[in-house]
Design an enzyme around this catalytic site. Structure first.
Site, PDB file in Angstrom:
ATOM      1  N   LYS A   1       0.935  -1.215  -0.135  1.00 25.26           N
ATOM      2  CA  LYS A   1      -0.018   0.104  -0.051  1.00 25.26           C
ATOM      3  C   LYS A   1       0.658   1.386   0.124  1.00 25.26           C
ATOM      4  O   LYS A   1       1.988   1.081   0.482  1.00 25.26           O
ATOM      5  CB  LYS A   1      -0.916   0.016   1.330  1.00 25.26           C
TER       6      LYS A   1
ATOM      7  N   ARG B   1     -10.087 -11.545   1.700  1.00 27.85           N
ATOM      8  CA  ARG B   1     -10.946 -12.731   1.144  1.00 27.85           C
ATOM      9  C   ARG B   1     -10.159 -14.007   1.284  1.00 27.85           C
ATOM     10  O   ARG B   1     -10.957 -15.103   1.028  1.00 27.85           O
ATOM     11  CB  ARG B   1     -11.258 -12.134  -0.492  1.00 27.85           C
TER      12      ARG B   1
END
Ligand code: BES
Ligand code: MN
Ligand code: ZN
Length: 501
Positions: free
Chosen positions: A281, A355
């Site tokens: 990020k 996920r």
């Protein structure tokens, strides 16, 4: 915080502060403020103020009268509830939180709140006030050395003498458990990544189970070896890059006399820090990614509440806890991983890690016998784009389960908005070389993330909560501090109570 119910006359109640709700009963531009549930003496004590036009009853405005005439209370605090005809339990929660947060920095440690009468009934009023008060009492100030420990010590609810006392006591006791559990979740979420590693999270869950001290609640924590042995390739793919060992936290609530089915599986994303991994990020707000375990913390808090409330239904709580870090051992974009279910996953972006851990968590919950599933996760930035910080995103593969969940979230006073799961989105996560890929491109990111999870629940009725935008309150409000919100705990507890019948 000590909370009590009292049926004494409000005017005679000795307290540092009596808080009352003022609503606006007026038409458009002509405010007509009125205190809810007040007798003649309380009305008169505020009469001059109400007549002055200085108070309109608008939502969450606060005014204090010192030495109110005719009352034993040292102060009378008026908290605005907004338009009278729209005044709801949700507003009442915020009123209660606002009253506490107004008094806390003013060195006032105890108060009484005059309960309004509402169409939903007195038990619902008690519940809303207690839960709202716990929300308001929390401050994320653990690490401030000039912390003033401003918690409220005592809150008395003043109910009418004619009330059904047994019903109110029950609502009071339950709401306390829920309020404490929500704040317990918030404490976990508030801890920074260096102090809330997967190991620490597992220890806190163990400590919670020990404190609840019920034969119906057990915990087992599986470490790296077990996670590999179970062939949790999706969970492991995220964990492999971190020096901190991952932990699979499995809590089981099995009350005597509960039916074999349903078994509810609660699965939480427990990323104690999300750097993004190799798809790292940007530095901007990366620090926020310490709250990427908020879904997991919500499940630990919910299990606490459930074990204390003792509904007759089996519940399994699973938290997949790990860091998501870049390193020489970290997974790379392009890698192919085999999930516990056997499905192959092409990793496109290592930052879509939530996920992955949930895929195996959901699958494992089904293996352990879950017939219904709820997961909670700070899963996508896309849900924040879609719904902001107001609503959590809800996804469901089963309309009946959704209908029950929607009612539960309304009773809980938590805002959520249903998002779609049409088959058309499935093609966005189709992979050229594996069964699926872990990102679906730029558009509809919250939906494609949910579609990915759906691959691992099959036909099991399932609710997915994307709480990325709602797990952290960016700016303090009258009724809630800046910091972790504890979202999802109350809705899940309501849902469980309803399922237990
Ligand atoms: N933990 C983040 C999602 C998130 C974003 C939580 C903002 C809280 C606030 C998640 O793991 C993530 O990085 N998601 C990516 C997915 C993308 C790479 C497909 C995102 O949303 O950008
Ligand atoms: Mn991520
Ligand atoms: Zn994440």
């Amino acid at each position: 915080m000590k909370t009590t119910l009292s049926y004494s006359n409000p005017a005679d109640f000795q307290t540092e502060c009596l808080a009352v709700v003022v609503v606006d009963q007026g038409e458009k531009d002509k405010p007509a403020p009125a205190i809810l549930g007040a007798d003649q003496t309380v009305q008169s004590a505020a009469a001059d103020l109400l007549a002055s036009g200085e108070v309109s009853g608008k939502a969450l405005e606060t005014v204090v009268i010192h030495h109110p005439q005719g009352l034993k209370a040292r102060r009378l605090l008026l908290v605005g509830g907004g338009k009278a005809k729209d005044f709801s339990s949700s507003d009442l929660r915020k009123v209660a939180g606002t009253a506490l947060r107004f008094l806390k920095p003013r060195k006032i440690r105890s108060l009484a709140l005059l309960l309004p009468e509402m169409p939903t009934g007195a038990a619902d009023v008690v519940k809303a006030v207690i839960e709202g008060a716990y929300v308001g009492d929390f401050d994320a100030d653990t690490y401030k050395s000039d912390r003033k420990d401003q918690r409220i010590e005592e809150l008395a609810l003043l109910a009418p003498a004619s009330a059904d006392r047994a019903a109110l006591e029950k609502a009071h006791a339950e709401a306390r458990v829920v309020g404490e559990s929500q704040n317990f979740t918030r404490e976990l979420v508030n801890e920074p990544g260096n102090r809330m590693t997967p190991t620490v999270l597992a220890d806190r869950a163990r400590k919670m189970v020990a404190e609840v001290n019920s034969p119906n609640l057990t915990i087992e924590v599986l470490g790296p070896e077990k996670i590999r042995e179970l062939k949790m390739g999706a969970f492991w793919s995220v964990a492999q890059g971190s020096d901190e060992p991952p932990q699979l936290i499995v809590m089981r609530y099995t009350p005597p006399g509960a039916p074999e089915k349903p078994v509810l599986g609660l699965v939480g994303k427990g990323i104690t820090f999300d750097s993004g991994g190799i798809s790292i990020k940007s530095a901007d707000s990366m620090e926020k990614m310490k709250y990427d375990m908020a879904g997991g913390a919500a499940m630990i808090g919910a299990m606490r509440a459930i074990a204390l409330l003792q509904p007759k239904i089996k519940v399994i709580g699973i938290v997949c806890a790990t860091e998501n870090m870049p390193s020489g051992k970290a997974q790379k974009p392009g890698d192919v991983q085999i999930a516990m279910s056997g499905k192959s996953i092409e990793i496109i972006n290592t930052d879509a890690e939530g996920r992955l851990v949930l895929a195996d968590g959901l699958n494992y919950a089904r293996q352990l016998g879950a017939t219904h599933l709820i997961d909670a996760a700070t899963l996508t930035g896309a849900v924040v784009v879609a719904l902001g910080g107001v609503n959590a995103g809800v996804f469901a593969n089963n309309d009946e389960m959704y209908a029950r969940f929607e009612k539960a979230e309304q009773r809980a006073g938590e805002k959520m908005w249903r998002m779609p799961l049409d088959d058309e989105y499935r093609e966005l996560i189709r992979s050229g070389i594996a069964d699926i890929k872990n990102t679906g491109g730029r558009w509809g990111g919250a939906v494609t993330a949910a579609m990915f999870l759906k691959e691992f629940v099959d036909d099991t009725p399932w609710i997915h909560l994307d709480i990325a935008g709602t797990a952290w309150t960016e700016e303090s409000k009258n009724w809630i501090a800046l910091g972790p919100s504890g979202i999802a705990v109350r809705s899940i507890v309501e849902f469980v109570k309803d399922m237990a019948g």
